[in-house]
Design an enzyme around this catalytic site. Structure first.
Site, mmCIF file in Angstrom:
data_model
loop_
_atom_site.group_PDB
_atom_site.id
_atom_site.type_symbol
_atom_site.label_atom_id
_atom_site.label_comp_id
_atom_site.label_asym_id
_atom_site.label_seq_id
_atom_site.Cartn_x
_atom_site.Cartn_y
_atom_site.Cartn_z
ATOM 1 N N TYR A 1 -8.286 -58.428 -76.680
ATOM 2 C CA TYR A 1 -8.479 -57.359 -77.660
ATOM 3 C C TYR A 1 -7.115 -56.757 -77.961
ATOM 4 O O TYR A 1 -6.560 -56.024 -77.151
ATOM 5 C CB TYR A 1 -9.451 -56.316 -77.097
ATOM 6 C CG TYR A 1 -9.804 -55.184 -78.042
ATOM 7 C CD1 TYR A 1 -9.469 -55.199 -79.395
ATOM 8 C CD2 TYR A 1 -10.493 -54.081 -77.559
ATOM 9 C CE1 TYR A 1 -9.804 -54.159 -80.230
ATOM 10 C CE2 TYR A 1 -10.842 -53.031 -78.393
ATOM 11 C CZ TYR A 1 -10.497 -53.075 -79.723
ATOM 12 O OH TYR A 1 -10.835 -52.033 -80.554
ATOM 13 N N LYS B 1 -9.986 -60.544 -80.357
ATOM 14 C CA LYS B 1 -10.466 -59.517 -81.292
ATOM 15 C C LYS B 1 -9.236 -58.851 -81.883
ATOM 16 O O LYS B 1 -8.458 -58.204 -81.178
ATOM 17 C CB LYS B 1 -11.345 -58.500 -80.557
ATOM 18 C CG LYS B 1 -11.813 -57.361 -81.444
ATOM 19 C CD LYS B 1 -12.568 -56.304 -80.645
ATOM 20 C CE LYS B 1 -12.917 -55.103 -81.517
ATOM 21 N NZ LYS B 1 -13.550 -54.008 -80.732
#
EC number: 4.3.3.7
Length: 302
Positions: A145, A173
């Site tokens: 992320y 992400k």
């Protein structure tokens, strides 16, 4: 991994449409596990392939380790093999992150979300060792992320490429907000790329993302799925029309911190949400009215 976990492919290891789920609380501020299960089922029924639990939108900074494990267990129990349940396990403390990763695995998570360590601003070698340690801690697949606006440092493309060599680091992400860097990282890393910025969902699809981890998915999952399907089928015009229709929703849901607006919107719709934990605070009446206006302008009925 649980043999009953939802199916996936190397290109979409966690599905395509995922919502970063809020953690519902009771009126007195306790974790509402029944509400979490009802919300999880609602989101999967709406068309989500996966759910992120214990992420930023799940108020992970203010939930305990015990609550995090309880939430994973409850959501897995609620949705079973209908969706990928990906548990946030990243913190700014590598040792703590490893504990959370192992707890999530024991609770039945299908994958892990590992955010860039925040506040301490480690160098790229520190990021590499941190994410590698998390990936080594369990047998679960890992989604990185990358969100420098919160963490203070980006994961450089070269570091992403190095991390992609790990057999369990399978996705990223992307909330970096840089389509140029995303293009290079997608092309060179081979990771499954997920948009982590709702306003850039369609632009990231256009440079190779396979799907998204959404906040507005709490409200508009069918539209997000339709946009994705239009893009995949080559109907650029339809995908663009859906994107433009949703612009007021994207804007309205991020006029302030996204957890705050999401819980307010869910409450307006009669869905499980509950209060926020400090330092987050509820919308003012004026902000609530603005949210209603934004959502209505984007076609969301409240």
């Amino acid at each position: 991994m649980d043999p009953m976990a939802p199916t996936s492919t190397p290109h979409t290891p966690f599905g395509r449409v995922l919502t970063a789920m809020v953690s519902p609380f009771t009126a007195d501020g306790a974790l509402d596990l029944d509400g979490a299960q009802r919300l999880a089922v609602h989101l999967v029924d709406a068309g989500n392939d996966g759910l992120i639990v214990n992420g930023t939108t799940g108020e992970s900074p203010t939930t305990s380790d015990v609550e995090k494990a309880q939430l994973v267990r409850a959501v897995v129990e609620a949705v079973g093999d209908r969706a990928h349940v990906v548990a946030g396990a990243g913190t700014n403390d590598t040792a703590h992150s490893l504990e959370l990763a192992r707890d999530a695995a024991k609770a039945g998570a299908h994958g892990l979300l590992a955010v860039t360590p925040y506040y301490s601003k480690p160098p790229q070698e520190g990021l590499f060792r941190h994410f590698t340690a998390i990936a080594d801690a369990t047998d679960l697949p890992v989604m990185l992320y990358d969100i420098p606006g919160r963490s203070g440092v980006p994961i450089n493309t070269e570091t992403i490429v190095r991390l992609a060599e790990h057999p369990r680091i399978v996705a990223n992400k992307d909330a970096k907000g840089d389509l140029g860097r995303a293009s290079w990282a997608i092309a060179t890393s081979g990771l499954a790329w997920y948009s982590g910025d709702d306003m850039l969902n369609l632009p990231l699809l256009s440079v190779g993302a396979v799907g998204y981890v959404s906040v507005v998915g709490h409200l508009v999952t069918p539209e997000l799925r339709s946009m994705l399907e239009a893009h995949l089928s080559g109907d650029v015009t339809k995908a663009t029309e859906i994107h433009q229709k949703l612009l007021p929703v994207f804007t309205g849901m991020f006029r302030t911190q996204g957890v705050i607006t999401t819980k307010a919107a869910l409450a307006l719709r009669g869905l499980p949400a509950g209060p926020l934990r400090m330092p987050l605070v509820e919308l003012s009446p004026e902000e609530t009215q603005q949210l209603r206006h934004d959502l209505a302008h984007g076609g969301v009925e409240i």
